[in-house]
Design an enzyme around this catalytic site. Structure first.
Site, PDB file in Angstrom:
ATOM      1  N   LYS A  79      24.908 -64.267  50.651  1.00 14.31           N
ATOM      2  CA  LYS A  79      24.328 -65.698  50.253  1.00 14.31           C
ATOM      3  C   LYS A  79      25.143 -66.539  49.599  1.00 14.31           C
ATOM      4  O   LYS A  79      25.779 -65.971  48.647  1.00 14.31           O
ATOM      5  CB  LYS A  79      23.065 -65.311  49.635  1.00 14.31           C
ATOM      6  CG  LYS A  79      22.053 -66.330  49.049  1.00 14.31           C
ATOM      7  CD  LYS A  79      20.913 -66.134  48.615  1.00 14.31           C
ATOM      8  CE  LYS A  79      20.039 -67.247  48.438  1.00 14.31           C
ATOM      9  NZ  LYS A  79      18.791 -66.791  47.694  1.00 14.31           N
ATOM     10  N   SER A 154      14.440 -68.822  50.130  1.00 14.59           N
ATOM     11  CA  SER A 154      15.856 -69.608  49.897  1.00 14.59           C
ATOM     12  C   SER A 154      16.807 -68.715  50.577  1.00 14.59           C
ATOM     13  O   SER A 154      17.895 -69.476  51.225  1.00 14.59           O
ATOM     14  CB  SER A 154      16.209 -69.900  48.773  1.00 14.59           C
ATOM     15  OG  SER A 154      16.665 -68.923  47.896  1.00 14.59           O
ATOM     16  N   SER A 178      12.487 -65.235  47.398  1.00 19.67           N
ATOM     17  CA  SER A 178      13.381 -65.469  48.412  1.00 19.67           C
ATOM     18  C   SER A 178      13.924 -64.620  49.186  1.00 19.67           C
ATOM     19  O   SER A 178      14.976 -64.757  50.180  1.00 19.67           O
ATOM     20  CB  SER A 178      14.456 -66.256  47.798  1.00 19.67           C
ATOM     21  OG  SER A 178      14.075 -67.731  47.375  1.00 19.67           O
TER      22      SER A 178
END
Ligand code: GLN
Length: 492
Positions: A79, A154, A178
């Site tokens: 990420k 997210s 997330s």
């Protein structure tokens, strides 16, 4: 071999060790898929082919010399919230568009030390604030199951990349859902560990008392392999806990579903906005677990109504404090031709941050300001404690708690632009972060539009092994986690 991407992580590691294929071949295979398929999915912000192939060659050297670890040569994506030395780290924001970290996050250095190959950095909501990945400066990532839909957020880039087989595993972070919600929207398994289990060092801060990194993959087994790499005490993170780490792979069969007491919170299944298909699939999965020997126990979680207001006070409050550092002076985006220092701050931040981030900074600053601090922030902290106590009381009579991960399946890109509506969609995930507990999402079927539905299991502190083990056994008895989106079936 054209179907290397269909292997599980265990099969990949075995194939590498027995020299059925090299890490270079495996890595090139994923790079080719990314080059062909990611233009449709848009999961990567940065792809690092040269870096990846160099790591793959190093891994092949170790494999040949017999010095390889469990995962040496297996690819992954990070990420874009984890700092990577020499590779851009944006957190999905314009303000960090030019940021190259001088050091690696602990999670990144652990992955390197384990011989994992970094394919690149994947997209996310700006500073991890959001549930759709649409707030990224780099544009929306698409859901591989339906390219008109969001992948969740997210960690939407992590989820979409795994679901489209553009990486076998990915790191994610979970401040309020997330990892679990995008895993749910994309039909994956994702684990949010106990607060303090995975180091936050070098992980760009959103709300520090809630942020926690964790693995995202197709199955609990794949997650266990990555969790073995990510977990552990780190002196560079003062909230990291110095406690022995389980061997999550060895423990995959440690818990039996037989005799497991699963708490079903009454309040959770009466939430307004809970989609009928989601409810039905989650109930079917619980029935399956019951057939496998679990006992379902109705429980009360009386604080449910307080989750959204409490989280949406504490998270923005911490964010407003954490994001003060982006001032246009030291690093990141800087406004051109400032009149004076105040103008530099103001314009760098106004031009560098997107709308949702600015909204949260405003809410947080308001909640923390003199005169409002006691009425909002302190009160929210007190409610937070009550939410935690609610869970601890429940764990006196049950082993795990079941819930949907999200009230709906993935929705259309552009559909959730009202922020309050989006916040309400976090109802099932945010309390876990407020309490610091671990929780996992597992895919349990599809809605009428062929979009994945996720079951969430919440555990007591440090029960990651148990959660992975329960889901692993469910996945031995079902095949939802093996289903692939059409785009993942495409060959490069
Ligand atoms: N959707 C939640 C938020 O916007 C959670 C995000 C996250 O876990 N990073 O804050």
């Amino acid at each position: 071999m054209t179907d290397l991407h269909r292997l599980s992580v265990r099969e990949m590691a075995e194939g590498l060790k027995s020299a059925q294929f090299s890490s270079r071949e495996l890595t090139q295979h994923y790079l080719d898929r990314i080059a062909k398929i990611d233009q449709h999915v848009k999961s990567y912000v940065t792809v690092t082919p040269e870096h990846a192939l160099a790591q793959a060659d190093a891994a092949d050297g170790l494999l040949k010399s017999g010095m390889a670890g469990a995962l040496t040569g297996v690819p992954l994506a990070h990420k874009d919230i984890f700092c990577t030395q020499g590779i851009k780290t944006t957190a999905g924001s314009k303000i960090l568009d030019n940021f190259i970290s001088p050091y690696d996050a602990t999670v990144v250095s652990k992955a390197k030390a384990a011989g994992l190959v970094t394919l690149g950095k994947v997209n996310m909501d700006e500073f991890a604030m959001g549930s759709t990945s649409e707030s990224s400066y780099y544009g929306a990532t698409k859901n591989p199951w339906n390219l008109d839909c969001v992948p969740g957020g997210s960690s939407g880039g992590s989820a979409a990349a795994v679901a489209a087989d553009l990486t076998p595993i990915a790191t994610g972070t979970d401040t309020g859902g997330s990892i679990r919600q995008p895993a749910s929207f994309c039909g994956l398994t994702g684990l949010k560990p106990t607060y303090g289990r995975v180091s936050r060092f070098g992980m760009i801060a959103y709300a520090s008392s809630l942020d926690q990194g964790g693995p995202m993959a197709r199955s609990a087994e794949d997650c266990a392999y990555l969790m073995n790499v990510m977990a552990g005490h780190d002196q560079k993170d003062s909230t990291s806990v110095n406690k022995d780490v389980d061997d999550y792979v060895a423990d995959l069969n440690a818990t039996t579903v037989k005799g497991l007491r699963i708490g079903i919170p009454k309040q959770y299944f009466n939430v307004q906005g809970l989609d009928a298909d989601v409810k039905a699939r989650v109930e079917e999965s619980l029935k399956k677990l019951e057939e496998m020997g679990a006992t379902l126990v109705e429980i009360d979680l009386n604080m449910t109504d307080a989750y959204v207001p409490t989280y949406y006070l504490i998270a923005p409050a911490e964010a407003s404090s954490n994001l003060q550092r982006y001032d246009g002076v030291r690093y990141g985006y800087r406004a051109e031709n400032p009149k004076d220092i105040l103008d530099l701050y103001k314009r760098s931040r106004s031009e560098g941050f997107g709308a949702e981030v600015q909204r949260r900074i405003l809410i947080g600053t308001y909640a923390l300001s003199a005169g409002y601090y006691d009425a909002y922030y302190v009160k929210a902290q007190k409610v937070r404690r009550l939410i935690q106590q609610d869970f601890l009381k429940a764990f006196e009579s049950v082993d795990v708690i079941a819930a949907p991960s999200a009230p709906t399946t993935a929705y259309k890109i552009g559909a959730s632009l009202d922020p309050v509506e989006m916040y309400l969609g976090d109802i099932y995930t945010i309390a876990v972060n407020l309490a610091g507990l671990p929780a996992i999402n597992a895919p349990v079927g599809f809605d009428a539009n062929n979009l994945p539905v996720g079951l969430q299991l919440i555990g007591n502190y440090w029960s990651e092994s148990q959660l992975l083990s329960v889901v692993h056994q469910y996945q031995q008895a079902t095949d939802w986690h093996t289903k692939r989106a059409a785009i993942a079936e495409e060959n490069a």
